[in-house]
Enzyme design. Structure first.
Site, PDB file in Angstrom:
ATOM      1  CG  ASN A 156     -27.013  -5.139  28.830  1.00 39.65           C
ATOM      2  OD1 ASN A 156     -28.073  -4.905  28.276  1.00 39.65           O
ATOM      3  ND2 ASN A 156     -26.211  -6.109  28.465  1.00 39.65           N
ATOM      4  CD  GLU A 254     -31.139 -12.015  20.013  1.00 43.25           C
ATOM      5  OE1 GLU A 254     -30.434 -12.716  20.778  1.00 43.25           O
ATOM      6  OE2 GLU A 254     -31.373 -12.327  18.842  1.00 43.25           O
ATOM      7  CB  CYS A 288     -26.398 -10.965  26.568  1.00 42.77           C
ATOM      8  SG  CYS A 288     -26.073  -9.989  25.110  1.00 42.77           S
ATOM      9  CD  GLN A 335     -27.406  -7.907  38.034  1.00 42.90           C
ATOM     10  OE1 GLN A 335     -28.551  -7.871  37.612  1.00 42.90           O
ATOM     11  NE2 GLN A 335     -26.697  -9.031  38.057  1.00 42.90           N
ATOM     12  CD  GLU A 465     -32.338  -7.664  18.222  1.00 39.22           C
ATOM     13  OE1 GLU A 465     -32.920  -6.602  17.992  1.00 39.22           O
ATOM     14  OE2 GLU A 465     -31.924  -7.979  19.347  1.00 39.22           O
TER      15      GLU A 465
HETATM   16  P1  NAP Z   1     -35.382  -7.730  32.184  1.00 39.56           P
HETATM   17  O1  NAP Z   1     -35.582  -7.552  33.628  1.00 39.56           O
HETATM   18  O2  NAP Z   1     -35.915  -8.948  31.542  1.00 39.56           O
HETATM   19  O3  NAP Z   1     -36.015  -6.411  31.506  1.00 39.56           O
HETATM   20  C1  NAP Z   1     -35.924  -6.174  30.110  1.00 39.56           C
HETATM   21  C2  NAP Z   1     -37.016  -5.193  29.706  1.00 39.56           C
HETATM   22  O4  NAP Z   1     -38.291  -5.839  29.846  1.00 39.56           O
HETATM   23  C3  NAP Z   1     -37.079  -3.937  30.580  1.00 39.56           C
HETATM   24  O5  NAP Z   1     -37.413  -2.835  29.777  1.00 39.56           O
HETATM   25  C4  NAP Z   1     -38.209  -4.279  31.549  1.00 39.56           C
HETATM   26  O6  NAP Z   1     -38.810  -3.138  32.117  1.00 39.56           O
HETATM   27  C5  NAP Z   1     -39.167  -5.002  30.615  1.00 39.56           C
HETATM   28  N1  NAP Z   1     -40.176  -5.838  31.284  1.00 39.56           N
HETATM   29  C6  NAP Z   1     -40.187  -6.313  32.556  1.00 39.56           C
HETATM   30  N2  NAP Z   1     -41.317  -7.043  32.776  1.00 39.56           N
HETATM   31  C7  NAP Z   1     -42.036  -7.015  31.629  1.00 39.56           C
HETATM   32  C8  NAP Z   1     -43.274  -7.580  31.215  1.00 39.56           C
HETATM   33  N3  NAP Z   1     -44.029  -8.319  32.045  1.00 39.56           N
HETATM   34  N4  NAP Z   1     -43.710  -7.361  29.951  1.00 39.56           N
HETATM   35  C9  NAP Z   1     -42.975  -6.634  29.100  1.00 39.56           C
HETATM   36  N5  NAP Z   1     -41.777  -6.060  29.425  1.00 39.56           N
HETATM   37  C10 NAP Z   1     -41.308  -6.261  30.664  1.00 39.56           C
HETATM   38  O7  NAP Z   1     -33.832  -7.650  31.789  1.00 39.56           O
HETATM   39  P2  NAP Z   1     -32.746  -6.584  32.290  1.00 39.56           P
HETATM   40  O8  NAP Z   1     -32.423  -6.876  33.720  1.00 39.56           O
HETATM   41  O9  NAP Z   1     -33.155  -5.197  31.912  1.00 39.56           O
HETATM   42  O10 NAP Z   1     -31.489  -6.955  31.375  1.00 39.56           O
HETATM   43  C11 NAP Z   1     -30.583  -7.971  31.692  1.00 39.56           C
HETATM   44  C12 NAP Z   1     -30.857  -9.223  30.877  1.00 39.56           C
HETATM   45  O11 NAP Z   1     -30.856  -8.893  29.484  1.00 39.56           O
HETATM   46  C13 NAP Z   1     -29.782 -10.290  31.038  1.00 39.56           C
HETATM   47  O12 NAP Z   1     -30.388 -11.563  31.222  1.00 39.56           O
HETATM   48  C14 NAP Z   1     -29.018 -10.244  29.721  1.00 39.56           C
HETATM   49  O13 NAP Z   1     -28.407 -11.467  29.356  1.00 39.56           O
HETATM   50  C15 NAP Z   1     -30.099  -9.859  28.764  1.00 39.56           C
HETATM   51  N6  NAP Z   1     -29.536  -9.263  27.546  1.00 39.56           N
HETATM   52  C16 NAP Z   1     -29.549  -9.990  26.406  1.00 39.56           C
HETATM   53  C17 NAP Z   1     -28.993  -9.481  25.235  1.00 39.56           C
HETATM   54  C18 NAP Z   1     -29.024 -10.278  23.960  1.00 39.56           C
HETATM   55  O14 NAP Z   1     -28.948  -9.671  22.910  1.00 39.56           O
HETATM   56  N7  NAP Z   1     -29.120 -11.585  24.009  1.00 39.56           N
HETATM   57  C19 NAP Z   1     -28.423  -8.205  25.249  1.00 39.56           C
HETATM   58  C20 NAP Z   1     -28.420  -7.489  26.436  1.00 39.56           C
HETATM   59  C21 NAP Z   1     -28.981  -8.016  27.585  1.00 39.56           C
HETATM   60  P3  NAP Z   1     -38.336  -2.525  33.547  1.00 39.56           P
HETATM   61  O15 NAP Z   1     -37.162  -3.315  34.012  1.00 39.56           O
HETATM   62  O16 NAP Z   1     -38.024  -1.132  33.252  1.00 39.56           O
HETATM   63  O17 NAP Z   1     -39.500  -2.659  34.459  1.00 39.56           O
END
Ligand code: NAP
Length: 484
Positions: A156, A254, A288, A335, A465
């Site tokens: 995102n 995060e 987020c 999504q 962070e």
């Molecule tokens: P996600 O599906 O959890 O993926 C995040 C990252 O983790 C991607 O690079 C993903 O790779 C990788 N990943 C997936 N499975 C893994 C595993 N088993 N081991 C290690 N890495 C793995 O999240 P997203 O859909 O990309 O992002 C949306 C989420 O991020 C939302 O819940 C949002 O709230 C959160 N977010 C939080 C913040 C904050 O600072 N709190 C900021 C931004 C977003 P691939 O998807 O490429 O396979």
């Protein structure tokens, strides 16, 4: 960085060389799914392990580099990103679907983050010299680099989040293996391409693209990776935490949010509506820190809902590159399906539908949806679970105390906002909201880059962070005793 270059060049960057992947993947434009943004190289576990080994070999060299050298490298990267913000913003808007002004703003922010950490490299903080409790002994406390840092990022904020991990990692003398979300591989590659020309020793910075389950997991499992910084969902974060804990690696997570925005009866209502529109719906609600729970005091509830509904009707949902678009498409079809299912579930559980929540057709085929608003009760799923799309609910509160109680009644604790003209209420809220960040008369989304970012409860784990606090994660503290 023309489109044709991108298609040839989105390769892995390992040990100072561009390399093909084991397979390849395509990232597509969510505003126009006929357009391939890039064909990118996909690594497997063994290629990820090569990158980790390269980072481990590079660490002794980079960790002993001078602060001036680190500052120069980061400053050069920051300057190039800033100079190319329009071009990088265009790529980001095409790949992630943010509107062009939002995307250019994010690119600029990534550049500013590198500039900030160029300064931090010159003033690694926390060093102290103290008198010992024993005679003739002096004690000092210093900070040292950790080693190899694995950085796993979501889709995102495909430039800003990698920047706020890569820049402090390098500033504090660590070597890096960076794994972006597959959905935004072109952005990950573009950032790596700029970093690759910044005179870092080979292996100090590595890019590996590919699936989280394979490449991300390789970072989590490798005994050569000393620390993992992860941003993403709670479900993945828990896997990362368990994997890192098994081998006692340092970890920072995060994750998700369900952020409240309180609107009190004394608020400037026009400003409150503006905060809600920006916080809940801009960037297609894919933040987020999005204010997905709008908690409104009873006397202004109906007027607030009426004004918000009117504003939502005036927003233009469309192609991310089209002038005048307020809300771009959802990032991908998975999504979008998730968002539409959340809207259907809200209707089923009896939340009152105010407007929006439908898939939209536009001139190009993309993942468009109208911004959705519901009136809900705090126990309903729409008020409890993160959706990560342009969907928000209004919760009616009897008074401020009730609003605060609803705000804190959530497993999450990232950011919370309040709209009020009462200084006393604002100060009370800042003190009693159980979150990492508070906002008064501002949207919950939209933060500065030079101060800590992060939350409490299920939203975050480990040190904050950004800003000077980033040193807590990216360094290890050493205590030295000297007998004079
Ligand atoms: P996600 O599906 O959890 O993926 C995040 C990252 O983790 C991607 O690079 C993903 O790779 C990788 N990943 C997936 N499975 C893994 C595993 N088993 N081991 C290690 N890495 C793995 O999240 P997203 O859909 O990309 O992002 C949306 C989420 O991020 C939302 O819940 C949002 O709230 C959160 N977010 C939080 C913040 C904050 O600072 N709190 C900021 C931004 C977003 P691939 O998807 O490429 O396979």
């Amino acid at each position: 960085m023309k489109r044709s270059d991108l298609q040839q060049k989105a390769r892995q960057y390992i040990n100072g060389r561009w390399q093909s992947g084991v397979t390849s993947g395509l990232s597509e434009n969510p505003s126009d799914t006929r357009e391939v943004v890039t064909e990118y190289a996909r690594a497997d576990r063994s290629q990820a392990e090569l990158a980790i080994r390269a980072a481990a070999d590079a660490f002794p060299h980079w960790s002993q580099s001078t602060p001036q050298r680190r500052a120069d490298v980061l400053d050069q990267i920051g300057s190039e990103i800033l100079a190319r913000r329009e071009e990088l913003g265009l790529l980001l808007a095409r790949e992630e679907g943010k509107t062009l002004p939002e995307a250019v703003g994010e690119a600029a922010r990534a550049g500013q983050i590198f500039k900030f950490f160029a300064g931090e490299a010159l003033r690694v903080s926390g060093s102290q010299v103290l008198a010992s409790v024993r005679a003739d002994v002096q004690v000092d406390v210093t900070r040292e680099p950790l080693g190899v840092v694995g950085l796993i990022t979501p889709w995102n904020f495909p430039l800003a989040i990698p920047a706020w991990k890569i820049a402090p990692a390098l500033a504090h003398g660590n070597s890096v293996v960076f794994k972006p979300s597959e959905l935004v591989s072109a952005c990950g590659w573009a950032l790596a391409e700029i970093i690759s020309r910044a005179a870092l020793p080979a292996g100090t910075f590595n890019l590996v693209m590919g699936s989280g389950r394979e490449v991300g997991q390789a970072l989590v499992d490798s005994p050569l990776v000393d620390a993992i910084s992860f941003t993403g969902s709670v479900a993945t974060g828990e896997l990362v935490l368990q994997g890192a804990a098994r081998r006692r690696a340092k970890v920072q997570l995060e994750m998700s949010g369900k952020n409240p925005l309180l609107v009190l009866a004394d608020a400037d209502l026009a400003r409150a509506v503006d905060c809600a529109v920006q916080g809940a719906y801009f960037s297609t609600g894919q933040r987020c820190t999005a204010s997905s729970r709008l908690i409104v005091e009873a006397p202004v509830h109906d007027a607030f809902v009426a004004q918000l509904r009117q504003r939502l009707a005036s927003l233009k949902v469309g192609h991310a590159l089209e002038r005048g678009t307020d809300i771009g498409p959802v990032v991908d079809r998975v999504q979008l399906a998730r968002n539409l299912a959340a809207v259907a579930s809200a209707r089923e559980e009896g939340a009152e539908h105010v407007c929006g929540g439908e898939a939209l057709q536009r001139a190009t085929v993309g993942h468009y949806m109208s911004p959705a608003l519901f009136l809900a009760r705090p126990e309903q799923r729409i008020a409890r679970e993160e959706i990560f799309g342009p969907v928000a609910c209004v919760l009616r509160a009897d008074d401020y105390a009730h609003a605060l109680q609803i705000a804190n009644d959530t497993p999450f604790g990232l950011c919370a906002g309040i709209c009020t003209t009462s200084l006393a209420r604002a100060m009370h809220f800042k003190r009693h909201a159980k979150v990492g960040m508070t906002m008064v008369n501002l949207p919950t989304a939209g933060v500065d880059y030079h101060v800590p970012f992060g939350g409490r409860k299920a939203s975050s784990y480990g040190p904050r962070e950004q800003g000077r606090h980033a040193a807590e994660f990216y360094t290890s503290v050493k205590t030295g005793y000297v007998h004079a």
